[in-house]
Design a protein around this motif. Structure first.
Motif, PDB file in Angstrom:
ATOM      1  N   ARG A 112       1.150  -1.108  -0.320  1.00  0.00           N
ATOM      2  CA  ARG A 112       0.058  -0.151   0.363  1.00  0.00           C
ATOM      3  C   ARG A 112       1.289   1.023  -0.412  1.00  0.00           C
ATOM      4  O   ARG A 112       0.834   1.999  -0.574  1.00  0.00           O
ATOM      5  N   TYR A 115       2.790   1.483  -3.052  1.00  0.00           N
ATOM      6  CA  TYR A 115       1.785   2.312  -4.743  1.00  0.00           C
ATOM      7  C   TYR A 115       1.235   3.817  -4.679  1.00  0.00           C
ATOM      8  O   TYR A 115       2.035   3.984  -5.756  1.00  0.00           O
ATOM      9  N   GLU A 116       1.526   4.257  -3.833  1.00  0.00           N
ATOM     10  CA  GLU A 116       1.532   5.491  -3.102  1.00  0.00           C
ATOM     11  C   GLU A 116       2.605   6.615  -3.837  1.00  0.00           C
ATOM     12  O   GLU A 116       3.193   7.313  -3.939  1.00  0.00           O
ATOM     13  N   PRO A 122      -4.355   8.021  -3.040  1.00  0.00           N
ATOM     14  CA  PRO A 122      -4.169   7.198  -2.199  1.00  0.00           C
ATOM     15  C   PRO A 122      -5.819   6.602  -2.593  1.00  0.00           C
ATOM     16  O   PRO A 122      -6.249   5.414  -2.587  1.00  0.00           O
ATOM     17  N   ASN A 125      -5.938   3.153  -4.467  1.00  0.00           N
ATOM     18  CA  ASN A 125      -4.615   2.539  -4.087  1.00  0.00           C
ATOM     19  C   ASN A 125      -5.842   1.297  -4.013  1.00  0.00           C
ATOM     20  O   ASN A 125      -6.699   0.911  -3.058  1.00  0.00           O
TER      21      ASN A 125
END
Length: 195
Positions: A112, A115-116, A122, A125
């Motif tokens: 998580r 990914y950002e 966000p 996501n």
């Protein structure tokens, strides 16, 4: 041979470079996060049909988590196993090994974040999708039941109450009023508890 002028230093033929030190190695967490991210990207490339990160959804994350079960090391008893619900079975059984809930939960947290960090928004996501959170909760509960390990919610510790002391102060003279025993706290030398 050229004469050297006295008083002037001879120029250094090699330019001095500022001392550069190597950056510190990444932390264990950062290294693991990078490995997990690369593994996930490889999974997307090998997906049939191949997927781009932009088209990845929570459903694809669930497929990835189920794919990882084949590499798991945690034995989780099936409901028909005689050791179902026993934390320490007396002998071995043929139940499958899967990824432990704690490993999956930590993995999703790292992915998580990755990914950002890699440009993902966000609000889109896939690792934060509701389906992923529900899946993790179900895995936690089913593994706890199958292995006979209770997962109880931690009780919050209550903060101690703060006792306040109120003194009547004569604003004109700045003298504290008398306590219940008729003696001024400052006159008796008594120290007041503040908390």
């Amino acid at each position: 041979m050229e004469p050297v002028a006295s008083g002037s230093p001879k120029p250094d033929p090699t330019p001095s470079s500022p001392s550069t030190s190597a950056p510190p190695p990444p932390s264990r967490y950062e290294s693991q996060k990078r490995r997990d991210w690369n593994t996930f990207l490889q999974y997307l490339r090998n997906h049939k049909p191949p997927l781009t990160l932009a088209r990845c959804s929570g459903a694809h994350v669930l497929e990835f988590l189920k794919y990882l079960d084949q590499f798991g090391k945690t034995k989780v008893h099936v409901s028909t196993c005689p050791f179902f619900g026993h934390p320490d079975p007396p002998s071995s059984c043929a139940c499958p090994h899967v990824q432990a809930w704690g490993s999956l939960d930590a993995l999703i947290g790292r992915l998580r974040a990755a990914y950002e960090e890699n440009g993902g928004r966000p609000d889109s996501n896939p690792f934060a999708a509701r389906a992923v959170r529900i899946y993790l909760r179900e895995v936690k509960e089913s593994q706890a039941k199958a292995r006979g390990i209770p997962h109880e919610k931690k009780k919050r510790k209550r903060k101690p109450t703060v006792t306040t002391v109120r003194l009547d102060v004569d604003l004109a003279s700045g003298i504290a009023g008398e306590g219940s025993n008729g003696v001024s706290p400052s006159a008796s030398g008594a120290k007041l508890p503040l908390g």
